[in-house]
Motif scaffolding. Structure first.
Motif, PDB file in Angstrom:
ATOM      1  N   GLN A 120       1.044  -0.806   0.621  1.00 54.78           N
ATOM      2  CA  GLN A 120       0.197   0.095   0.016  1.00 54.78           C
ATOM      3  C   GLN A 120       0.507   1.748  -0.598  1.00 54.78           C
ATOM      4  O   GLN A 120       0.267   2.090  -0.347  1.00 54.78           O
ATOM      5  CB  GLN A 120      -0.859   0.375   1.078  1.00 54.78           C
ATOM      6  CG  GLN A 120      -1.622  -1.216   0.903  1.00 54.78           C
ATOM      7  CD  GLN A 120      -3.225  -1.105   2.062  1.00 54.78           C
ATOM      8  OE1 GLN A 120      -3.740   0.254   3.076  1.00 54.78           O
ATOM      9  NE2 GLN A 120      -3.821  -2.295   2.426  1.00 54.78           N
ATOM     10  N   SER A 121       2.240   0.809   0.621  1.00 57.77           N
ATOM     11  CA  SER A 121       3.375   2.216   1.038  1.00 57.77           C
ATOM     12  C   SER A 121       3.269   2.639  -0.933  1.00 57.77           C
ATOM     13  O   SER A 121       3.280   4.083  -1.238  1.00 57.77           O
ATOM     14  CB  SER A 121       4.333   2.218   1.364  1.00 57.77           C
ATOM     15  OG  SER A 121       4.093   1.771   3.068  1.00 57.77           O
ATOM     16  N   VAL A 122       3.654   1.905  -1.819  1.00 57.15           N
ATOM     17  CA  VAL A 122       4.268   2.541  -3.126  1.00 57.15           C
ATOM     18  C   VAL A 122       3.253   2.919  -3.536  1.00 57.15           C
ATOM     19  O   VAL A 122       2.870   3.796  -5.096  1.00 57.15           O
ATOM     20  CB  VAL A 122       4.922   1.215  -3.718  1.00 57.15           C
ATOM     21  CG1 VAL A 122       3.934  -0.310  -4.324  1.00 57.15           C
ATOM     22  CG2 VAL A 122       5.727   2.156  -4.351  1.00 57.15           C
ATOM     23  N   GLN A 127       0.120   6.813  -6.409  1.00 57.61           N
ATOM     24  CA  GLN A 127      -1.493   7.388  -6.976  1.00 57.61           C
ATOM     25  C   GLN A 127      -1.626   9.180  -6.786  1.00 57.61           C
ATOM     26  O   GLN A 127      -1.651   9.944  -7.382  1.00 57.61           O
ATOM     27  CB  GLN A 127      -2.120   7.069  -5.578  1.00 57.61           C
ATOM     28  CG  GLN A 127      -3.405   5.892  -5.828  1.00 57.61           C
ATOM     29  CD  GLN A 127      -4.341   5.420  -4.642  1.00 57.61           C
ATOM     30  OE1 GLN A 127      -4.194   5.358  -4.131  1.00 57.61           O
ATOM     31  NE2 GLN A 127      -5.371   6.265  -5.175  1.00 57.61           N
ATOM     32  N   ALA A 128      -0.427   8.890  -5.395  1.00 54.75           N
ATOM     33  CA  ALA A 128      -0.022  11.102  -5.604  1.00 54.75           C
ATOM     34  C   ALA A 128       0.605  11.539  -6.581  1.00 54.75           C
ATOM     35  O   ALA A 128       0.740  12.833  -7.020  1.00 54.75           O
ATOM     36  CB  ALA A 128       0.420  11.116  -4.051  1.00 54.75           C
ATOM     37  N   SER A 129       1.651  10.498  -7.027  1.00 55.82           N
ATOM     38  CA  SER A 129       2.015  11.347  -8.169  1.00 55.82           C
ATOM     39  C   SER A 129       1.897  11.257  -9.232  1.00 55.82           C
ATOM     40  O   SER A 129       2.394  12.132 -10.519  1.00 55.82           O
ATOM     41  CB  SER A 129       3.852  10.698  -8.330  1.00 55.82           C
ATOM     42  OG  SER A 129       3.586   8.963  -8.898  1.00 55.82           O
ATOM     43  N   GLY A 139      -8.644   4.126 -11.193  1.00 55.21           N
ATOM     44  CA  GLY A 139      -8.275   3.330  -9.578  1.00 55.21           C
ATOM     45  C   GLY A 139      -7.435   2.682  -9.287  1.00 55.21           C
ATOM     46  O   GLY A 139      -6.590   2.896 -10.096  1.00 55.21           O
ATOM     47  N   ALA A 140      -7.213   2.481  -7.957  1.00 50.40           N
ATOM     48  CA  ALA A 140      -6.213   1.662  -7.208  1.00 50.40           C
ATOM     49  C   ALA A 140      -6.159   1.021  -6.277  1.00 50.40           C
ATOM     50  O   ALA A 140      -7.958   1.441  -5.272  1.00 50.40           O
ATOM     51  CB  ALA A 140      -5.001   3.289  -6.498  1.00 50.40           C
TER      52      ALA A 140
END
Length: 176
Positions: A120-122, A127-129, A139-140
């Motif tokens: 989930q961290s990566v 998603q943020a970038s 979607g993610a």
């Protein structure tokens, strides 16, 4: 619909490559192109190397593969809470061609790992970038505990919650 799919890992037996391919195959009438980022291995990016030798052909090939696709399904492996070095290097070189790496294509981002976090961290970082690199993020979704939720013999995800979320993303992709 031409769908480019890959796992953002250079593992020969990448669980993320398996997950991305599974997801891409769920798209109706998709012409799925599964690539292996090992086929795009380049020297480690540096400004000096770029000035001396230019951008490698493999970076252009990857950028062109994205450009030829109608949509992208990718799944991120997580190394120490971040991108794999193989994917990061490929991405860094490709971004030197054009910062809009994803060329406004619809993108489904996935991640998985053997553990409960499901990388989930990566996925959160990707998603943020995404907007900065012109990804039209549809979607993610993260799949935790890959080996408990994926039937390797059948090549399918057995986690119904994940499958429901995936189909919801695919529905959004299909109406585009």
């Amino acid at each position: 619909m031409k769908v480019l799919t890959f796992g953002a890992s250079n593992s020969k037996n990448s669980i993320n490559k398996q997950l991305a391919f599974y997801a891409a195959q769920k798209i109706n009438n998709a012409d799925v192109s599964l690539i292996d980022i090992n086929d795009f291995e380049m020297p480690i990016y540096s400004e000096d190397r770029e000035k001396e030798s230019g951008i490698p052909k493999l970076a252009h090939d990857f950028y062109n593969a994205i450009g030829a696709a109608d949509s992208i399904v990718m799944s991120f492996a997580e190394y120490n809470g971040s991108y794999t070095s193989a994917y990061k290097n490929l991405f860094d070189w490709t971004s030197r061609i054009n910062m809009k790496v994803f060329q406004s294509k619809p993108v489904i981002m996935l991640s998985t790992s053997p553990g409960p976090s499901g990388a989930q961290s990566v996925l959160a970082a990707a998603q943020a970038s995404a907007p900065y690199f012109s990804a039209n993020l549809i979607g993610a979704i993260s799949l935790p505990n890959f080996y408990d939720n994926f039937d390797a013999e059948k090549g399918i995800v057995t986690n119904e919650t994940f499958n429901q979320h995936l189909l919801s993303c695919i529905d959004k992709l299909s109406i585009r």
